[in-house]
Scaffold this motif. Structure first.
Motif, PDB file in Angstrom:
ATOM      1  N   MET A  62       3.026  10.066  -4.732  1.00 51.92           N
ATOM      2  CA  MET A  62       3.172   8.861  -5.548  1.00 51.92           C
ATOM      3  C   MET A  62       3.048   9.180  -7.037  1.00 51.92           C
ATOM      4  O   MET A  62       3.203   8.273  -7.860  1.00 51.92           O
TER       5      MET A  62
ATOM      6  N   GLU B  15      -7.500   3.005   3.877  1.00 54.72           N
ATOM      7  CA  GLU B  15      -7.789   1.571   4.005  1.00 54.72           C
ATOM      8  C   GLU B  15      -7.974   1.176   5.467  1.00 54.72           C
ATOM      9  O   GLU B  15      -8.863   0.381   5.796  1.00 54.72           O
TER      10      GLU B  15
ATOM     11  N   SER C  80       6.077   2.869  -0.298  1.00 56.22           N
ATOM     12  CA  SER C  80       5.058   1.848  -0.067  1.00 56.22           C
ATOM     13  C   SER C  80       5.431   1.030   1.151  1.00 56.22           C
ATOM     14  O   SER C  80       6.613   0.889   1.482  1.00 56.22           O
TER      15      SER C  80
ATOM     16  N   MET D 191      -8.079   0.928  -3.801  1.00 56.93           N
ATOM     17  CA  MET D 191      -7.606   2.088  -3.061  1.00 56.93           C
ATOM     18  C   MET D 191      -6.110   1.945  -2.834  1.00 56.93           C
ATOM     19  O   MET D 191      -5.564   0.847  -2.886  1.00 56.93           O
ATOM     20  N   ASP D 192      -5.462   3.059  -2.558  1.00 52.76           N
ATOM     21  CA  ASP D 192      -4.023   2.970  -2.336  1.00 52.76           C
ATOM     22  C   ASP D 192      -3.569   4.082  -1.402  1.00 52.76           C
ATOM     23  O   ASP D 192      -2.781   4.950  -1.771  1.00 52.76           O
ATOM     24  N   HIS D 193      -4.075   4.039  -0.178  1.00 46.86           N
ATOM     25  CA  HIS D 193      -3.660   4.987   0.863  1.00 46.86           C
ATOM     26  C   HIS D 193      -3.843   4.251   2.187  1.00 46.86           C
ATOM     27  O   HIS D 193      -4.953   3.822   2.505  1.00 46.86           O
ATOM     28  N   SER D 194      -2.757   4.129   2.945  1.00 48.73           N
ATOM     29  CA  SER D 194      -2.807   3.284   4.145  1.00 48.73           C
ATOM     30  C   SER D 194      -3.877   3.747   5.129  1.00 48.73           C
ATOM     31  O   SER D 194      -4.558   2.911   5.742  1.00 48.73           O
TER      32      SER D 194
ATOM     33  N   VAL E  21       0.856  -1.192   0.000  1.00 51.02           N
ATOM     34  CA  VAL E  21       0.000   0.000   0.000  1.00 51.02           C
ATOM     35  C   VAL E  21       0.892   1.241   0.000  1.00 51.02           C
ATOM     36  O   VAL E  21       2.008   1.210   0.531  1.00 51.02           O
ATOM     37  N   SER E  22       0.420   2.301  -0.635  1.00 47.40           N
ATOM     38  CA  SER E  22       1.107   3.586  -0.509  1.00 47.40           C
ATOM     39  C   SER E  22       0.918   4.088   0.916  1.00 47.40           C
ATOM     40  O   SER E  22      -0.201   4.120   1.426  1.00 47.40           O
ATOM     41  N   VAL E  23       2.011   4.472   1.549  1.00 49.82           N
ATOM     42  CA  VAL E  23       1.926   4.921   2.934  1.00 49.82           C
ATOM     43  C   VAL E  23       1.074   6.183   3.011  1.00 49.82           C
ATOM     44  O   VAL E  23       0.109   6.252   3.767  1.00 49.82           O
ATOM     45  N   ASN E  24       1.431   7.180   2.234  1.00 46.94           N
ATOM     46  CA  ASN E  24       0.631   8.411   2.134  1.00 46.94           C
ATOM     47  C   ASN E  24       0.918   9.066   0.785  1.00 46.94           C
ATOM     48  O   ASN E  24       1.859   9.855   0.672  1.00 46.94           O
TER      49      ASN E  24
END
Lengths: 184, 184
Positions: B76, B175, A129, B169-172, A119-122
């Motif tokens: 990102m 999620e 990631s 989705m791609d945001h820690s 996952v992308s951290v932020n």
């Protein structure tokens, strides 16, 4: 099936300039100026933190207990309970990093590894990631090897108590890694 | 019941000095030197990022759909799908911030709010918490009001598809907020 979400008309912005502001110890701090490709929206300077990718491990023992680490954390000035975790070295495979961090921090090793995804951290301002792994049937046959500034204690709890354990944890990525394991 | 985790012998470290390195646009970058109170372990300079707390909202409509936002993200360099979210203003109550961000980003409002708790974003080197909220029976009776640099589209999907939505989705933190809703 998953394409439904990607009918977007949004466009990626154009990064006009990029300036390195400061080389920290664990990150590179940059600012950028950017603008929308077609709309009259501009933005900058905008903070970006460049970081190495990280790994987090849900480590389960042969008798179905989860292995966690407890340590003092400078950011929150608190002692926290987290999953074994760490930064991936340059060029290192995420799974190799996960195996290394688990052994270094806990002394446990496993022959049964499974990816829980990334996952992308932020994505708003961080470039890295987090890669999540499940290690099953962990056994204490490795060797703990702390970094010079690590002071870590193990916390080992039955998987049946995981939801209670989560309430005692306080790190978004540790919790998300365990949540992926619970929701899988 | 929960005390079991806190029989630790770990001690908080002593912060010897603190230096402001750079005032960014969304954070303050500091370095600290610190040492363990009793063991011969020292550390520094250590990077600290001071940030405002954040809010994330699981927003569910009257007909049981989740309201998400899609936007370009500089960190990102990607277009991501996330929960409505944002930074808490100085002195602002987290729930007030959650209501404000939901309305500003989506135009939806709700009279039924519930806390999903808070979490340290990254206690290792970040000082802030994310506060999670569930907003039920949301209706489009508010007014969208984007920040000058926001270009946002709504993504509205049935709650029954939440596990599929999570994969897109791609945001820690987005999620994790949804994971807390699913695991509650």
């Amino acid at each position: 099936m998953l394409l439904f979400l990607w009918s977007s008309s949004l466009e990626k912005w154009i990064i006009k300039s990029r300036k390195q502001e400061h080389r920290g110890n664990i990150f590179l701090y940059e600012t950028i100026d950017a603008h929308h490709p077609t709309k009259p929206i501009a933005c900058g300077p905008y903070d970006i933190i460049r970081l190495a990718d990280w790994v987090n491990v849900v480590a389960i023992t042969e008798d179905n207990k989860i292995i966690l680490v407890e340590q003092y954390r400078f950011g929150m000035d608190e002692i926290t309970i987290e999953t074994p975790a760490g930064a991936i070295n340059r060029g290192e495979d995420p799974l190799v990093a996960a195996k290394r961090e688990l052994e270094e921090e806990t002394g446990y090793i496993s022959d049964e590894w499974e990816s829980l995804g990334r996952v992308s951290v932020n994505p708003a301002f961080m470039t890295n990631s987090a890669h999540f792994f499940l290690a099953k049937n962990c056994r204490p046959d490795g060797e703990q090897n702390f970094d010079p500034d690590e002071d870590i204690e193990l916390v080992i709890k039955p998987v049946s108590e995981l939801k209670e354990v989560l309430k005692n944890m306080d790190h978004s990525l540790s919790e998300l890694c365990i949540s992926r394991y619970l929701l899988k």
